[in-house]
Design a protein around this motif. Structure first.
Motif, PDB file in Angstrom:
ATOM      1  N   THR A  91      -6.297   1.316   0.596  1.00  0.00           N
ATOM      2  CA  THR A  91      -7.398   2.197   0.215  1.00  0.00           C
ATOM      3  C   THR A  91      -7.192   3.534   0.911  1.00  0.00           C
TER       4      THR A  91
ATOM      5  N   ARG B 252      -7.957   6.780   3.085  1.00  0.00           N
ATOM      6  CA  ARG B 252      -8.760   6.943   4.286  1.00  0.00           C
ATOM      7  C   ARG B 252      -9.957   7.832   4.027  1.00  0.00           C
TER       8      ARG B 252
ATOM      9  N   SER C 132      -4.317   1.028   9.668  1.00  0.00           N
ATOM     10  CA  SER C 132      -3.277   1.960   9.242  1.00  0.00           C
ATOM     11  C   SER C 132      -1.912   1.291   9.267  1.00  0.00           C
TER      12      SER C 132
ATOM     13  N   GLU D 247      -2.442   5.401   2.599  1.00  0.00           N
ATOM     14  CA  GLU D 247      -3.570   4.482   2.551  1.00  0.00           C
ATOM     15  C   GLU D 247      -3.656   3.619   3.804  1.00  0.00           C
ATOM     16  N   ASP D 248      -4.803   2.980   3.961  1.00  0.00           N
ATOM     17  CA  ASP D 248      -4.989   1.947   4.982  1.00  0.00           C
ATOM     18  C   ASP D 248      -4.922   0.587   4.312  1.00  0.00           C
ATOM     19  N   TRP D 249      -4.505  -0.416   5.095  1.00  0.00           N
ATOM     20  CA  TRP D 249      -4.596  -1.791   4.617  1.00  0.00           C
ATOM     21  C   TRP D 249      -6.060  -2.229   4.666  1.00  0.00           C
ATOM     22  N   VAL D 250      -6.486  -3.007   3.704  1.00  0.00           N
ATOM     23  CA  VAL D 250      -7.823  -3.599   3.711  1.00  0.00           C
ATOM     24  C   VAL D 250      -7.652  -5.087   4.017  1.00  0.00           C
TER      25      VAL D 250
ATOM     26  N   LYS E 136       0.845  -1.192   0.000  1.00  0.00           N
ATOM     27  CA  LYS E 136       0.000   0.000   0.000  1.00  0.00           C
ATOM     28  C   LYS E 136       0.880   1.240   0.000  1.00  0.00           C
TER      29      LYS E 136
ATOM     30  N   THR F 266     -14.440  -7.101   6.980  1.00  0.00           N
ATOM     31  CA  THR F 266     -13.392  -6.233   6.454  1.00  0.00           C
ATOM     32  C   THR F 266     -12.971  -5.202   7.489  1.00  0.00           C
ATOM     33  N   GLN F 267     -11.664  -5.076   7.681  1.00  0.00           N
ATOM     34  CA  GLN F 267     -11.116  -4.100   8.615  1.00  0.00           C
ATOM     35  C   GLN F 267     -10.111  -3.218   7.883  1.00  0.00           C
ATOM     36  N   HIS F 268     -10.115  -1.926   8.199  1.00  0.00           N
ATOM     37  CA  HIS F 268      -9.113  -1.011   7.666  1.00  0.00           C
ATOM     38  C   HIS F 268      -8.073  -0.785   8.756  1.00  0.00           C
TER      39      HIS F 268
END
Length: 205
Positions: free
Chosen positions: A203, A205, A172, A157-160, A153, A168-170
């Motif tokens: 993705t 934020r 950082s 962005e955040d990891w998905v 990433k 699903t968790q976002h």
């Protein structure tokens, strides 16, 4: 609410928070040194370190909330099982070690993981790198994180992350969510032209 406030205001929370903050600063310093050793790019490490020196930890609130939830559940289960107040008191006293050691250690480890991740993220942004998720490569890696291995990433962005039981968790940084607590994964900083678009797992934020 009163229970959480009482725990959050206790000396033990303040004492442990001070220790966590001190170790977080050390962790940030070590992380930045390691990141600098991975690249030849000129990055103002001191500026990143200083900007993270005032970062707020969620330790006190998390610790108080976890302890309050555990006490409330213990009391509720006790009443449901027909126990009297003395029996429930004994159940709570039996959890003393969990309250003082396990719960605090779990949250403290999570906070250090996040501090390290934030430092690497800031360094990657300054150096124009992307972050590649790397697991520890052993049989303790959770399935959701195994699927993230070698994905990448951008720093902004955040990891998905897809957890089978939590959706699903976002995140950082790796493990920066409730189902990700205890994560031992790290990130590798690489040039953007070294990664494959198909492996992108971030993705905005």
């Amino acid at each position: 609410r009163r229970l959480r406030d009482a725990i959050a205001g206790s000396d033990i929370v303040d004492t442990i928070r001070e220790q966590v903050d001190a170790h977080a600063r050390e962790q940030i310093e070590t992380t930045l040194e390691q990141a600098a050793a991975q690249t030849d790019d000129e990055v103002d490490v001191a500026e990143i370190r200083d900007s993270l020196s005032d970062r707020e930890t969620a330790f006190a609130d998390d610790f108080a909330n976890d302890m309050a939830d555990e006490i409330r559940e213990t009391v509720a289960d006790g009443w449901a099982e027909g126990k009297n107040a003395l029996d429930i008191r004994d159940d709570l006293q039996a959890k003393e070690e969990q309250f003082s050691d396990w719960g605090a250690e779990r949250i403290a480890r999570q906070e250090l993981q996040i501090a390290s991740g934030e430092a690497r993220q800031r360094f990657a942004d300054e150096a124009g790198k992307v972050e590649v998720w790397m697991t520890s490569g052993d049989d303790r890696v959770r399935d959701a994180h195994e699927l993230m291995d070698e994905t990448w990433k951008r720093p902004a962005e955040d990891w998905v992350v897809e957890y089978d039981d939590r959706g699903t968790q976002h995140e950082s940084v790796p493990g920066d969510s409730e189902p990700g607590i205890g994560c031992r994964c790290q990130t590798l900083l690489v040039d953007p032209d070294e990664v494959d678009d198909d492996d992108h797992a971030g993705t905005l934020r």
